[in-house]
Each structure stands twice: as structure tokens, then as C-alpha cells.
Design a protein around this motif. Structure first.
Motif, PDB file in Angstrom:
ATOM      1  N   GLN A 360     -17.898 -56.177   6.473  1.00 21.29           N
ATOM      2  CA  GLN A 360     -18.000 -56.671   5.104  1.00 21.29           C
ATOM      3  C   GLN A 360     -19.445 -56.593   4.606  1.00 21.29           C
ATOM      4  O   GLN A 360     -20.367 -56.370   5.377  1.00 21.29           O
ATOM      5  CB  GLN A 360     -17.503 -58.114   5.027  1.00 21.29           C
ATOM      6  CG  GLN A 360     -16.020 -58.250   5.301  1.00 21.29           C
ATOM      7  CD  GLN A 360     -15.182 -57.694   4.172  1.00 21.29           C
ATOM      8  OE1 GLN A 360     -15.431 -57.933   2.992  1.00 21.29           O
ATOM      9  NE2 GLN A 360     -14.163 -56.911   4.526  1.00 21.29           N
ATOM     10  N   ILE A 362     -22.473 -58.275   1.728  1.00 22.39           N
ATOM     11  CA  ILE A 362     -22.934 -59.229   0.714  1.00 22.39           C
ATOM     12  C   ILE A 362     -24.128 -58.564   0.021  1.00 22.39           C
ATOM     13  O   ILE A 362     -24.950 -57.936   0.683  1.00 22.39           O
ATOM     14  CB  ILE A 362     -23.375 -60.572   1.336  1.00 22.39           C
ATOM     15  CG1 ILE A 362     -22.309 -61.091   2.307  1.00 22.39           C
ATOM     16  CG2 ILE A 362     -23.627 -61.607   0.261  1.00 22.39           C
ATOM     17  CD1 ILE A 362     -22.751 -62.322   3.064  1.00 22.39           C
ATOM     18  N   ALA A 433     -16.793 -62.580   1.913  1.00 21.30           N
ATOM     19  CA  ALA A 433     -16.983 -61.712   3.076  1.00 21.30           C
ATOM     20  C   ALA A 433     -16.342 -62.338   4.313  1.00 21.30           C
ATOM     21  O   ALA A 433     -15.671 -61.667   5.093  1.00 21.30           O
ATOM     22  CB  ALA A 433     -18.465 -61.455   3.304  1.00 21.30           C
ATOM     23  N   PRO A 438     -14.635 -60.819   9.423  1.00 20.27           N
ATOM     24  CA  PRO A 438     -15.275 -59.590   9.895  1.00 20.27           C
ATOM     25  C   PRO A 438     -16.023 -59.797  11.208  1.00 20.27           C
ATOM     26  O   PRO A 438     -16.323 -60.929  11.594  1.00 20.27           O
ATOM     27  CB  PRO A 438     -16.262 -59.287   8.779  1.00 20.27           C
ATOM     28  CG  PRO A 438     -16.635 -60.631   8.247  1.00 20.27           C
ATOM     29  CD  PRO A 438     -15.420 -61.507   8.393  1.00 20.27           C
ATOM     30  N   ILE A 441     -21.287 -58.379   9.135  1.00 20.86           N
ATOM     31  CA  ILE A 441     -21.549 -58.467   7.698  1.00 20.86           C
ATOM     32  C   ILE A 441     -22.893 -57.812   7.425  1.00 20.86           C
ATOM     33  O   ILE A 441     -23.880 -58.130   8.097  1.00 20.86           O
ATOM     34  CB  ILE A 441     -21.568 -59.921   7.191  1.00 20.86           C
ATOM     35  CG1 ILE A 441     -20.208 -60.584   7.423  1.00 20.86           C
ATOM     36  CG2 ILE A 441     -21.905 -59.962   5.706  1.00 20.86           C
ATOM     37  CD1 ILE A 441     -20.143 -62.014   6.938  1.00 20.86           C
ATOM     38  N   CYS A 443     -25.885 -57.700   5.052  1.00 22.57           N
ATOM     39  CA  CYS A 443     -26.471 -58.535   4.006  1.00 22.57           C
ATOM     40  C   CYS A 443     -27.615 -57.750   3.380  1.00 22.57           C
ATOM     41  O   CYS A 443     -28.648 -57.549   4.020  1.00 22.57           O
ATOM     42  CB  CYS A 443     -27.008 -59.844   4.578  1.00 22.57           C
ATOM     43  SG  CYS A 443     -25.796 -60.765   5.518  1.00 22.57           S
ATOM     44  N   TYR A 473     -24.870 -59.974  11.885  1.00 26.29           N
ATOM     45  CA  TYR A 473     -25.442 -59.628  10.581  1.00 26.29           C
ATOM     46  C   TYR A 473     -26.376 -58.444  10.717  1.00 26.29           C
ATOM     47  O   TYR A 473     -27.231 -58.419  11.616  1.00 26.29           O
ATOM     48  CB  TYR A 473     -26.269 -60.783  10.005  1.00 26.29           C
ATOM     49  CG  TYR A 473     -25.504 -62.059   9.711  1.00 26.29           C
ATOM     50  CD1 TYR A 473     -24.278 -62.026   9.063  1.00 26.29           C
ATOM     51  CD2 TYR A 473     -26.053 -63.291  10.054  1.00 26.29           C
ATOM     52  CE1 TYR A 473     -23.608 -63.213   8.787  1.00 26.29           C
ATOM     53  CE2 TYR A 473     -25.389 -64.474   9.776  1.00 26.29           C
ATOM     54  CZ  TYR A 473     -24.157 -64.430   9.141  1.00 26.29           C
ATOM     55  OH  TYR A 473     -23.497 -65.590   8.857  1.00 26.29           O
TER      56      TYR A 473
END
Lengths: 545, 318
Positions: A360, A362, A433, A438, A441, A443, A473
């Protein structure tokens, strides 16, 4: 009191707000602010967005942006109240006694005119010098500000010079009429850190040389500490604290100022890489169609499950392109993306739904990443329907769970994005998200558009969620303070290449390569005299070589 | 000049291609209509043999593609064919008519374009105050009334009652320029009123759009006067949209003046076209259609070229 230049008393500024679905109403943006500036001094105005700092800065020119109106108080400039001036009198003052440096010089220069013409325009309009004198003065300023080819620099058009150069040209524009006061409105905010330091030094030197007074507006306390004599801290249109720069930095009295000074106090223990990474980026080369050079050159990075890889670099270094390659929006020329042990298809359209779900994103601008006509519930509910087929009560319960996780209460389900603050919007994007459950992610500069304290809240939330959900992340940012706060490993990118990569403690420990050194030493530190130290250090080094 | 040159060449090539496609469309369109030229010529007296003979004589028994290229070849060498009704060479009769139409359009443009831009600037300068509202109201009213009605009104009041200008705009080659100008005064006035509103409002909108930008704020904070800000900073950046709407209206002045020409019995292209449509003179209609299309495409091409040249990023690459 003889050398008082600007004396603002009991300032009140109002504007008309247009809340959705309600009649327009007058709101007060600034109230009861007093401010005094002596000739040749620099006053820093600091606060978060909405604090009224730009509005106060512009009031020194008796100017209200858009529907903003100055409705009360006195603005005494050079011994007279400029609120009582006629329009003609105001015009004679603007661009002559007081000048303005805008945040985005790229937008503040007319794209259709040469720089020189715009820089001497005010000087000529106010008959403060002949054309020849004004141009000579501008060239002198170009030289002082460290612009290349000072003699011919003015012949260029705004799009022909870089962002940092434009910001310096804007400073030249403001100084050319030899004003008594310059209003600097976030002059370095839009620049990369490595560019910011040069512009900051140039501005500081120019202020010192010309003896002009300045209002320096910024949201970055570390920046304002380098240039100003005094600092005024603003919040919600009111003054919080006023004092000498030294006192504000070293001995802040108010709680809010203390919070600003000690921002980025996040504790995060670095994790060691796991044997089986969730994401392996292997030998990626990528370019945009129609161009002849690679924006990513042989990029290799790995990310362990439940950890954070920070990708840092200046604008144009290729960090967002890397995100586009991983998500499949830009298929690479060659190289592989291994995700959770399997190779991902290069093109997003050919990836199975499960791959889409586990990866996902962001974005930086939460505003534009949400449909303004959908409620928070619909926005978060969409991935629940799409990936898990949730409906009705189950969907509603899950939405509420997610809202609880991002620390937003029950009332938010039916709200529209326009009714949320910047930080709340970004939280909703995080929930959307997370809704897909997920493994990774991406970012992309998620805190860059937020005020420091709000950004801090978002980072803390992300770290907490990482512990609960065990999500990894890939954190793209240009802000090294953010990196220090949350990363487990770091990749430093420069011109499409990863120039330094490893665990956070390795990357941030000397010896540094030249670029990482430049990047790290350019981040403003919250102490007096930092700018001079860095500049002196760099001069010494370049003299040594 | 490399980038600009390439863009301009592309744009011109596109214009030519478009014109070629339009010529096909016009040709096909006139072919689809029932009956052909031979039938029109012979009319009621047509026998199958006579039709076949005439078709062979005129080359109408050839396949459509051959006839199209024969026609196109003729057009490219200046031969537009022969009018059926009069038997005259179309190119010769159109030349004079086209010159008259362009003459009328030229003077209408000369008055309306600067006036529209000036009024647009004025409306921005006094935005939301009475001059702005007055300009908007008057130009909107004039565009809302059909042009033939304005034509007859002007004819009655200025031509007949006041006697300032002739109400019939017939011009001859033997007239002096002054006499011609006096003759076309009323149709020029009508055309100006019709195109003014559109151009003025677009100028106003384009400049107001630019007035929101940060560099206009910079100019304001330099203490410049409102007029200097509009003229030096806003106008140069609104040229592209303004030129676009100006060109559309110029095209209208050439192509859309049919009604005005008929009202004032002005010997231009419009009247010529209307006459021959009613007589079903297909070669003339084809020729007129092609010329109108060329004017439209040509003027729009000029608008795009000006937009390209007005863009400093393209004119002065990094």
C-alpha cells in the motif's frame, strides 16, 4: 526609542470564512499582537501554519492577502501610522520602504519577463535610482548573494535558473530599492537542505552588509535561530512568547515554545535486519519514456519485515521514482522486485489483486489523495470491500476499529475530508492503507506538508502501528530528523544512485562519503552560531583541498 | 530555436493534414446527396442516354477516387471548376467575392479586437465596480440580440432616420476607399457588436485568472499602479487564451457573416454561397466549403503558433 523602525500596536486582523453549508462568517486571525523592531535588527516570527505569521509579516506593508483585512491597531513605520495612508501613499511605501521575499520565488517571478527587468522594477517605479544605477546595484547584489555570472545573470528568464538561485534573486529584488525593512516569508522552506544552507548564509550576509532590518517568518525554529536577533513565537493568531534568540532557544518559558524547541524527541530502538527480507530491490535501472537518461541507476536495497527503510535524498535524486518502480507504476528497464519471496510483475496492471493488497501507499498530499466528495467511512471502507468483500455491520465495525487505531473517535465516520485538519487527513490515509492489511507501506514524504508537532504525532502513530500490525515501511523523505527518529536502515540517494546504504547506526556514523557529509551537515541545528560554524568549516575544508 | 521550430513545423503539418481531411469530407458529403451534376444540368429533360453522355463528357462515370483527385489537383493549381448555373469560372468569381468578405472582416477586426481587449483590461481594472458591470451588460445584450435584428435596427435608426450611413452596403471596384468604408460602416458596426462580447469576456477572464498568481502579488507589493500590473505582468501571460478567442472570432468574421451580408446585400462570399446553395450548384458549394475550412484551420493554426511563441519556456529553453 529614536531608532524604532516598526512599531505595531494591538494589531487585529480579520478574514471572511466560507464554511461548507453555512453562511460566510467573519473570523479573527490575529488579535492583540504588539511588535517593535529597531533599525537594522532582525525579528523572527515563528509558529505553525495558521499561527498568523505571514499575515502579520504582510501587515508591515499594510497588505491583506485575498479577503484578509487589518481591522484594528496601529502600524507605525518610520514614525507614521501606515494604516492611515491613502492608496497612493501605500504604493509609495510598498516596494520602497518595505519589500517582500516570498516563499516560492518560482511562483513570485513573472515567467514572461527577464529577471533583471523584474528586480529593478520597484527601484525604477519609485525613482530611487536611474536605470543604470539600479542595474549596477542588482549586479552587485548578485555577486554578494553568490549567484553565477553576476554580470549576465539578470538576462535570464526565471525558468532558466534553479530554485535556490531564484530565491537569491528574489532577495536581490527585495534589497535593490535599498529599503528600511525586508519581510522574508519562509524564504528557504521550499528548498533542499543542501541548498537552504547556502541561501540562508547569503541572506544573512546581505542583511548584515546592507544594515537593513528584517522580519524573518518561518516554521523552523532552527533556521530562524541562525538569522534573527529576537524571536516572537505565535500560535493561533496570538503571541505566545517574545524574547532574544538566545533566551528562546536556551531558556524557553512557555510550554508551547518548549515543545517547539524539543520537537523530534521520538525514541525508537533500531532493529537488526532479518535473514528473510520482505522486499528486495535488485539491480533496478529505470527511465521515463521519451528521455535518454536513467533516473535510477543500479539500485539495490532490502527491507526486513516489520522494519523501516528510510530513503533520503534531495528533490530529483530518484527516491519517488523508486516508489513508482516498486508499485509497478513505472516498469523498470531491468532489474527485479522480489516481494515476500516472489518476483513481482513489472507492470502494475498485470499484478494479481493479492500483490496489490499487500503493498500500500501513503502520499505527501493527503488532500489530493482522497476524494473530497466521499466520507471518511466510504474512503476507509473501500479497501475493505475490494480486498475482503466486507459489507454492512462487519464493514462498519472494522472501520471503527481502524479509526480507533489511528486515534480518531466515532464522529469521524460521516465527515468529509474538507472538515478535517491536515494531520487528521493524513491519519485517514494511514487507516485506508492499513485496511488492506498490507505487509509493506510506502510512505512518500508523508510528514513534509505538516507542521512539526503534528508531524511528530503522525510519526509516533506510524511507529505504534508498526508494532501492532508488523508492517514494514519504505519511508521516503528529505528530512533527516525524521530519518533519525524512525528508521532501522537508511539508503542515501543522489542523482539516481544509492550512495550509502546500511543500518541506521552504520549510515549515520563517520567516516562519511562526501555527499552524506554534505547532507548531514546541512541540517539546521537548534543552536546559536551553527550556520557560521558550518560555513567556516566548509571554507576551511575547501581551502585545504 | 530548435524546439520551437520543431513544434511549429508539427503544428503546420497538422494544419495541412486537417485541411486535406476536410477536403475529403466536403467531397464525400456532396457525393452522398441524391442526384449528380449531370442530373441538375439536364433537369426535367433528362433521358437515360442524355445523362450517360453528359456524365461521360464531364468525367462523372469515373470512380469517385479518380474524380476526387482530379478535383483536388484542380484546387491545388487554382482551378476550382465551372459553375453549373452561370457557366463561369468559379475561381474568378470567388476571387472578387472573397476580397470583399476579407475587406469587411478586416475592418471589423481592426475595430473590434483592440476595442475588446481594451474593454477587457478596463473591466479588470474596475472589477466588480460599475464600469465592469456596464461593459458586461452592454456586450452581453449585444451578443444576445440576433445579428439580423441588430442589422435592421441600425439600418432603420442610423441609416434611415439619421441618414449617417447608407443602409445598403453595395460596393464596386470603382469606388474609392473612403466611399467603400462609408458603405460598409453599418455591417462593420453589426459585426463588431456581435464578436465584441465573446472576446472581451475572455480577455477579462484570462487576465483575472493570471491576477490570482503570486507574481501579481509581488508586483502589488512593489507598489506598482494597478494599470502597470495589468499591462506589464498580467497581460503578457494571458496572450495565449486571448489570441485563441480572437482567432475564433476572426474566423467567424469570414465564415459566419452570411446573415449580415445578406441583410445588407453586401457582395461577399456569404451571399455567393447562399445563392448557389439554393440553386444546388455543387461545384460552387464545394469550393466555398473548402475556402471557409481553410480560413478556419489557418486562423486556428495562427492562434496555436502565437501561443507557442508567447511561451517563454519554449522561446528561451534552458
Amino acid at each position: 526609542m529614536a531608532d524604532t523602525l516598526l512599531d505595531i500596536k494591538n494589531l487585529k486582523i480579520e478574514a471572511t470564512a466560507y464554511p461548507p453549508g453555512e453562511p460566510p462568517q467573519d473570523i479573527t486571525i490575529v488579535e492583540g499582537v504588539d511588535l517593535r523592531l529597531e533599525k537594522g535588527k532582525v525579528l523572527g516570527l515563528i509558529g505553525e501554519s495558521g499561527a498568523g505569521k505571514s499575515t502579520i509579516g504582510l501587515s508591515a506593508m499594510n497588505y491583506g492577502r485575498g479577503g484578509v483585512r487589518i481591522t484594528g491597531g496601529e502600524i507605525n513605520l518610520n514614525g507614521r501610522d501606515i494604516r492611515k495612508l491613502s492608496l497612493r501613499g501605500l504604493r509609495a511605501m510598498r516596494g520602497a520602504e518595505v519589500t517582500y521575499v516570498a516563499q516560492s520565488a518560482a511562483a513570485a517571478f513573472n515567467p514572461a519577463k527577464k529577471l533583471m527587468e523584474q528586480i529593478v522594477e520597484a527601484t525604477l517605479a519609485h525613482k530611487r535610482a536611474s536605470k543604470k544605477e539600479a542595474e549596477a546595484r542588482a549586479v552587485e547584489l548578485f555577486r554578494k548573494l553568490g549567484l553565477p555570472d553576476p554580470e549576465s545573470f539578470g538576462n535570464r528568464y526565471p525558468h532558466q535558473v534553479s530554485g535556490g538561485q531564484l530565491q537569491r534573486a528574489m532577495t536581490a529584488l527585495a534589497l535593490c530599492p535599498q529599503p528600511d525593512l525586508v519581510v522574508f516569508d519562509e524564504p528557504t522552506t521550499a528548498l533542499d537542505v543542501t541548498t537552504q544552507i547556502d541561501v540562508l548564509a547569503a541572506i544573512k550576509e546581505a542583511i548584515a552588509d546592507t544594515g537593513v532590518a528584517a522580519l524573518y517568518i518561518t516554521h523552523d525554529l532552527a533556521v530562524v535561530a541562525q538569522v534573527s536577533d529576537n524571536i516572537m513565537v505565535l500560535r493561533g493568531g496570538n503571541m505566545v512568547e517574545y524574547g532574544s534568540t538566545e533566551q528562546i532557544i536556551n531558556d524557553p518559558q512557555e510550554e508551547y515554545t518548549q515543545a517547539l524547541v524539543s520537537v523530534r524527541s521520538i525514541e525508537h530502538e533500531e532493529k537488526q535486519p532479518a535473514p528473510e527480507p520482505v522486499l528486495k530491490v535488485q539491480n533496478i535501472n529505470a527511465r521515463y519514456s521519451g528521455t535518454k537518461f536513467d533516473v535510477l541507476k543500479n539500485v539495490n536495497v532490502e527491507l526486513s519485515p516489520g522494519q523501516t527503510l528510510a530513503v533520503v535524498g534531495e528533490s530529483g535524486s530518484g527516491k519517488s521514482t523508486l516508489a513508482r518502480v516498486i508499485t509497478g507504476l513505472l516498469p523498470p528497464r531491468d532489474g527485479k522486485i522480489i516481494f515476500d519471496g516472489r518476483e513481482l510483475n513489472a507492470d502494475q496492471a498485470s499484478r494479481p489483486r493479492e500483490d496489490l493488497r499487500e503493498l500500500q501507499m501513503i502520499y505527501q498530499m493527503a488532500d489530493t489523495a482522497m476524494n473530497p466528495r466521499q466520507t471518511v467511512g466510504t474512503i476507509i471502507g473501500r479497501p475493505l470491500e475490494f480486498y475482503f468483500g466486507l459489507k454492512g455491520r462487519k464493514k462498519r465495525e472494522r472501520i471503527q476499529e481502524l479509526l480507533d487505531e489511528i486515534e480518531l473517535g466515532e464522529g469521524f465516520v460521516d465527515r468529509y475530508p474538507a472538515e478535517l485538519s491536515g494531520g487528521q487527513k493524513q491519519r485517514v490515509c494511514i487507516a485506508r492503507a492499513l485496511a488492506a492489511k498490507p505487509k509493506l507501506i510506502i510512505c512518500d514524504e508523508v510528514t513534509s506538508a505538516l507542521d512539526p508537532l503534528v508531524a511528530d504525532g503522525i510519526l509516533k502513530l506510524l511507529l505504534r502501528l508498526q508494532k501492532i500490525e508488523d508492517v514494514a515501511y519504505l519511508f521516503i523523505t528529505h528530512d533527516l530528523a525524521t530519518v533519525r527518529a524512525i528508521a532501522d536502515s537508511i539508503a542515501v540517494m543522489y542523482q539516481g544512485e544509492v550512495v550509502r546504504y546500511g543500518t541506521k547506526s552504520d549510515v549515520l556514523a563517520p567516516p562519511f562519503d562526501a555527499y552524506t557529509d554534505l547532507l548531514l551537515s546541512s541540517v539546521p541545528e537548534m543552536k546559536l552560531g551553527w550556520l557560521e560554524e558550518v560555513i567556516a568549516h566548509r571554507r576551511m575544508e575547501s581551502a585545504g583541498h | 530555436m530548435g524546439l520551437v521550430g520543431k513544434l511549429l513545423a508539427q503544428r503546420i503539418a497538422l494544419g495541412l493534414l486537417l485541411l486535406f481531411l476536410v477536403s475529403i469530407l466536403i467531397f464525400v458529403g456532396t457525393q452522398i446527396l441524391p442526384g449528380d451534376v449531370a442530373q441538375s444540368v439536364l433537369g426535367q429533360s433528362a433521358t437515360p442516354e442524355a445523362l450517360a453522355n453528359l456524365r461521360a463528357e464531364m468525367g462523372l462515370d469515373q470512380p469517385a477516387i479518380t474524380r476526387y483527385f482530379a478535383w483536388l489537383g484542380g484546387v491545388l493549381t487554382g482551378d476550382l471548376g465551372t459553375a453549373l448555373t452561370s457557366g463561369q469560372d468559379i475561381a474568378t468569381s470567388i476571387a472578387g467575392r472573397l476580397a470583399n468578405t476579407l475587406f469587411l472582416a478586416f475592418w471589423a477586426a481592426l475595430i473590434s479586437v483592440p476595442l475588446a481587449i481594451f474593454l477587457g483590461l478596463l473591466a479588470v481594472r474596475y472589477r466588480d465596480r460599475w464600469p465592469d458591470k456596464l461593459i458586461s451588460a452592454v456586450t452581453l445584450a449585444s451578443i444576445s440580440i440576433p445579428e439580423f435584428l441588430i442589422g435592421y435596427l441600425l439600418m432603420y435608426f442610423i441609416g434611415v432616420k439619421l441618414g449617417w450611413a447608407p443602409s445598403v452596403a453595395t460596393i464596386y471596384d470603382s469606388m474609392s476607399l473612403g466611399e467603400k468604408l462609408q458603405a460598409i460602416a453599418l455591417p462593420v458596426a453589426v459585426l463588431t457588436l456581435v464578436v465584441l462580447a465573446h472576446m472581451m469576456r475572455m480577455t477579462r477572464a484570462a487576465i483575472l485568472n493570471v491576477m490570482q498568481s503570486a507574481y501579481v502579488e509581488t508586483a502589488e507589493l512593489k507598489g506598482l499602479s494597478m494599470f502597470k500590473i495589468i499591462w506589464r505582468h498580467a497581460f503578457p501571460n494571458s496572450i495565449a487564451p486571448i489570441v485563441n478567442v480572437v482567432m475564433l472570432n476572426l474566423a467567424y468574421l469570414v465564415v459566419g457573416v452570411v446573415v449580415v451580408e445578406v441583410v445588407f446585400t453586401y457582395p461577399g462570399m456569404g451571399q455567393y454561397l447562399v445563392d448557389h446553395v439554393s440553386k444546388r450548384d455543387v461545384p460552387v458549394v464545394q469550393a466555398c466549403g473548402l475556402i471557409f475550412a481553410a480560413v478556419y484551420i489557418g486562423l486556428n493554426m495562427v492562434a496555436d503558433i502565437v501561443s507557442i511563441l508567447a511561451n517563454p519556456r519554449l522561446r528561451h529553453p534552458k
